[in-house]
Motif scaffolding. Structure first.
Motif, PDB file in Angstrom:
ATOM      1  N   GLY A  69      23.204  37.164   3.279  1.00  0.00           N
ATOM      2  CA  GLY A  69      22.624  36.747   4.553  1.00  0.00           C
ATOM      3  C   GLY A  69      23.492  37.160   5.728  1.00  0.00           C
ATOM      4  N   TRP A  70      22.867  37.289   6.889  1.00  0.00           N
ATOM      5  CA  TRP A  70      23.566  37.780   8.056  1.00  0.00           C
ATOM      6  C   TRP A  70      24.707  36.854   8.468  1.00  0.00           C
ATOM      7  CZ3 TRP A  70      24.522  42.105  10.140  1.00  0.00           C
ATOM      8  CH2 TRP A  70      24.996  42.184  11.442  1.00  0.00           C
ATOM      9  N   SER A  71      24.438  35.526   8.447  1.00  0.00           N
ATOM     10  CA  SER A  71      25.464  34.580   8.907  1.00  0.00           C
ATOM     11  C   SER A  71      26.646  34.581   7.940  1.00  0.00           C
ATOM     12  CB  SER A  71      24.873  33.180   9.043  1.00  0.00           C
ATOM     13  OG  SER A  71      24.422  32.729   7.771  1.00  0.00           O
ATOM     14  N   GLY A  72      26.345  34.640   6.657  1.00  0.00           N
ATOM     15  CA  GLY A  72      27.403  34.696   5.658  1.00  0.00           C
ATOM     16  C   GLY A  72      28.227  35.969   5.818  1.00  0.00           C
ATOM     17  N   PHE A  73      27.534  37.039   6.126  1.00  0.00           N
ATOM     18  CA  PHE A  73      28.175  38.334   6.313  1.00  0.00           C
ATOM     19  C   PHE A  73      29.148  38.284   7.492  1.00  0.00           C
ATOM     20  CE2 PHE A  73      28.394  42.840   7.285  1.00  0.00           C
ATOM     21  CZ  PHE A  73      28.356  43.400   6.028  1.00  0.00           C
ATOM     22  N   VAL A  74      28.637  37.764   8.623  1.00  0.00           N
ATOM     23  CA  VAL A  74      29.471  37.673   9.831  1.00  0.00           C
ATOM     24  C   VAL A  74      30.645  36.735   9.588  1.00  0.00           C
ATOM     25  CG1 VAL A  74      29.514  36.893  12.231  1.00  0.00           C
ATOM     26  CG2 VAL A  74      27.582  38.238  11.371  1.00  0.00           C
ATOM     27  N   GLN A  75      30.359  35.635   8.903  1.00  0.00           N
ATOM     28  CA  GLN A  75      31.414  34.662   8.624  1.00  0.00           C
ATOM     29  C   GLN A  75      32.547  35.295   7.814  1.00  0.00           C
ATOM     30  OE1 GLN A  75      29.904  31.260   6.580  1.00  0.00           O
ATOM     31  NE2 GLN A  75      31.713  30.022   7.007  1.00  0.00           N
ATOM     32  N   THR A  76      32.172  36.061   6.788  1.00  0.00           N
ATOM     33  CA  THR A  76      33.185  36.713   5.955  1.00  0.00           C
ATOM     34  C   THR A  76      33.946  37.762   6.745  1.00  0.00           C
ATOM     35  OG1 THR A  76      31.627  36.459   4.146  1.00  0.00           O
ATOM     36  CG2 THR A  76      33.555  37.813   3.732  1.00  0.00           C
ATOM     37  N   ALA A  77      33.186  38.544   7.526  1.00  0.00           N
ATOM     38  CA  ALA A  77      33.821  39.639   8.251  1.00  0.00           C
ATOM     39  C   ALA A  77      34.768  39.117   9.328  1.00  0.00           C
ATOM     40  CB  ALA A  77      32.755  40.545   8.872  1.00  0.00           C
ATOM     41  N   LEU A  78      34.437  37.954   9.917  1.00  0.00           N
ATOM     42  CA  LEU A  78      35.254  37.436  11.014  1.00  0.00           C
ATOM     43  C   LEU A  78      36.302  36.433  10.548  1.00  0.00           C
ATOM     44  CD1 LEU A  78      32.649  37.044  13.891  1.00  0.00           C
ATOM     45  CD2 LEU A  78      34.208  38.925  13.427  1.00  0.00           C
ATOM     46  N   ASP A  79      36.380  36.210   9.240  1.00  0.00           N
ATOM     47  CA  ASP A  79      37.418  35.356   8.688  1.00  0.00           C
ATOM     48  C   ASP A  79      38.782  35.942   9.060  1.00  0.00           C
ATOM     49  OD1 ASP A  79      38.519  33.396   6.757  1.00  0.00           O
ATOM     50  OD2 ASP A  79      39.119  35.234   5.721  1.00  0.00           O
ATOM     51  N   PRO A  80      39.713  35.101   9.562  1.00  0.00           N
ATOM     52  CA  PRO A  80      40.995  35.653  10.036  1.00  0.00           C
ATOM     53  C   PRO A  80      41.708  36.517   8.994  1.00  0.00           C
ATOM     54  CG  PRO A  80      40.836  33.309  10.532  1.00  0.00           C
ATOM     55  CD  PRO A  80      39.613  33.657   9.746  1.00  0.00           C
TER      56      PRO A  80
END
Lengths: 304, 302
Positions: A69-80
């Protein structure tokens, strides 16, 4: 290709006669009729094998990524931690590709233009990073650049640690990406017409001007290709780096290692998301290389 | 006649050179610049190529020849060596068959989407080895797409030989094809057309006409494919599970030993792989030197 498995599509039995008689318009549109047999068998096998080994598995990765999912994707990518790994991977790859761009052109120039004893040996040695398994490279570089290694001990008094720091990542990437620039630029330098350089000299150019204004511009497409290949290899590199990097999260952890960590934690969504991101970047690089080569063929009449 | 004039011309030039002190040719640098560039290039190679190579063997022999042999004859290491040989023996032939089939289809025939097909063949080179391993875990792993089905049939792919072979096939996929395609394209279809018109079957044409034409290029591709297959680390590390004595290959064994004492054991295994690399380079250089005109100009590999 005497295979019955290929059924009616095998044209072996037709012998020397062109198979035009039976070829439907559909097939002629796809495959130009030819006397040489075996197209159906070889093409069919190659495409099936390609699909099973490469395309379907990569497709599964992309499919699983849509499941994240898009939100999961963004969340993973923006994880510090991911961001830190991305910064290090791209920063070190950029640095390694740039340094090797300079030395790669220099080495290619030396190998093509200068005659000296051992030139053949040197030429062959350039491919060592291709031939040497990455684990061996990593192990050795770690030993060389650690505090009491042959090279590391020279830097230790200056307070510079190389192995087990981000600098170690850079060293490993320098090693694995070394041949790309040399091997893409070398054949182009061999092709350079010396008359062009003579013309520049007769028109009053100094040697430096000739090299900078006449020779180097003709190397640009090859250099772009070599740079992109070196960079693409560097961002995907895993084996050699993990030996030298120290692998501290947020500090010296590269993206491929982070994928492995996520996989070992059975965090498949995160592993898939990061891998997809890297894959898309790799495809963009591949596209870039192909565009440069197409442009180079049009502009200079050769592909690099 | 022409050759004779050529040699005399060369002889004249050779004789005149020392006497007349010819001016430096305009298409080269001053001797000082040349020496400087050469020194910088050699120093760079020494630092990044020759020193690591020397270090592998020095470190491996640190505990003497007996220690070296003991490290290599250790049972887990021997198992890793056997595993590596087995994986290469399974993966390389698969890619050879594919390479030949793909090259035949691309070089001896014209079809729509040919350049796309060739681009797709090169795809595995632009994929990180870790991702190559990951895709098979996602496909065949216990929670993968086919995981449940495989488990119910008692088939293990991941953390077992099939997974390692598949991952190795993936990363070595393009080597043979990309060597053969340009070579067979250069050679055209004239020979094959002649053979077919003389009544040869497709197989006979390939076996007696095409194969002898491309044998050195094929060997070259196999050589590079094999070196990578035996040395692959990332992709294999992801799918193997690193079970000592069972699913460990030589590069994985190097990593495990590198976390243990003495380090010379890791270097001993590494030295075997380094020898393989040197042998590969030597054969490759020999093929380029001896049969270079029978092989296509090689592209930069991986």
């Amino acid at each position: 290709m005497s295979s019955a498995a290929n059924g009616g599509r095998a044209r072996r039995s037709r012998g020397p006669h062109p198979p035009s008689a039976g070829a439907s318009g559909q097939r002629a549109w796809f495959h130009k009729p030819s006397v040489v047999p075996g197209f159906g068998l070889t093409f069919g096998f190659a495409v099936t094998y390609l699909a099973l080994v490469v395309l379907v598995p990569l497709g599964v990765l992309l499919l699983r990524a849509t499941g994240v999912g898009w939100s999961g994707f963004v969340q993973t990518a923006l994880d510090p931690r991911t961001l830190a790994a991305l910064r290090l991977t791209f920063g070190a790859s950029f640095a390694a590709a740039t340094i090797n761009a300079v030395f790669g052109v220099l080495l290619a120039w030396i190998l093509v233009r200068y005659r000296f004893p051992g030139r053949r040996l040197l030429d062959a040695a350039i491919d060592l990073p291709f031939a040497l398994p990455t684990a061996v490279a990593g192990l050795t570089l770690a030993a060389l650049y650690s505090r009491n290694g042959w090279i590391g001990q020279l830097f230790a008094p200056l307070g510079i640690r190389i192995a087990y720091t981000p600098l170690g990542v850079g060293v490993a990437l320098l090693f694995v990406s070394l041949p790309f620039m040399v091997r893409t630029v070398q054949p182009v330098i061999e092709e350079i017409d010396r008359e062009v350089e003579e013309a520049a000299a007769t028109l009053g150019a100094t040697r430096l001007q000739t090299v900078v204004r006449v020779v180097l511009p003709s190397l640009v497409p090859a250099m772009l290709t070599g740079y992109a290949l070196a960079f693409a290899r560097a961002i995907g590199e895993y084996g050699s780096v993990i030996f030298v990097a120290g692998n501290q999260p947020y500090v010296s952890e590269i993206v491929p290692l982070l994928i492995v960590f996520r996989l070992e934690e059975f965090n498949y969504p995160a592993a898939t998301a990061i891998a997809t991101l890297m894959l898309l970047i790799s495809f963009a690089m591949l596209l870039f290389v192909n565009l440069v080569q197409a442009w180079s063929r049009r502009r200079f009449g050769y592909g690099s | 006649m022409a050759a004779e004039t050529d040699t005399t011309a060369v002889a004249d030039r050779g004789a005149a050179a020392p006497a007349a002190r010819r001016p430096r040719p305009v298409t080269t640098e001053t001797p000082l610049t040349r020496a400087l560039l050469l020194a910088v290039g050699l120093a760079y190679l020494a630092l990044f190529l020759f020193l690591p190579l020397a270090a592998v063997f020095t470190e491996a022999l640190r505990d003497g020849l007996d220690g070296y042999l003991a490290s290599i004859l250790e049972p887990d290491t021997l198992a890793a060596i056997r595993m590596t040989l087995l994986v290469a023996a399974l993966a390389v032939p698969c890619n050879v068959v594919f390479g030949i089939a793909a090259a035949w289809a691309v070089a001896k025939h014209e079809f729509r989407g040919r350049s796309l097909f060739v681009t797709l063949i090169d795809l595995p080179f632009s994929v990180s080895p870790v991702i190559a391993g990951l895709v098979y875990v996602l496909l065949f792993g216990s929670s993968g797409v086919l995981g449940a089905w495989l488990q119910s049939h008692g088939i293990t792919v991941i953390f077992a030989l099939p997974g390692i072979v598949l991952a190795t096939i993936f990363v070595t996929f393009p080597f043979v094809a990309r060597e053969l395609i340009p070579l067979m394209q250069e050679q055209g279809t004239g020979d094959e057309e002649a053979a077919v018109s003389l009544g040869a079957s497709g197989w006979q044409t390939f076996r007696r006409v095409t194969l002898p034409n491309v044998k050195w290029g094929l060997l070259y591709g196999v050589l590079l494919c094999n070196a990578r297959a035996m040395g692959e680390f990332g992709a294999v590390a992801v799918v193997s599970g690193r079970i000592r004595g069972e699913t460990n290959t030589m590069p994985l064994q190097v990593e495990i030993l590198s976390n243990e004492f003495p380090l010379s054991a890791a270097f001993a295994v590494a030295s075997l792989l380094a020898l393989l690399a040197l042998l590969t380079l030597a054969l490759k250089t020999f093929l380029e030197w001896r049969y270079g005109d029978e092989m296509s100009s090689s592209q930069p590999g991986h």
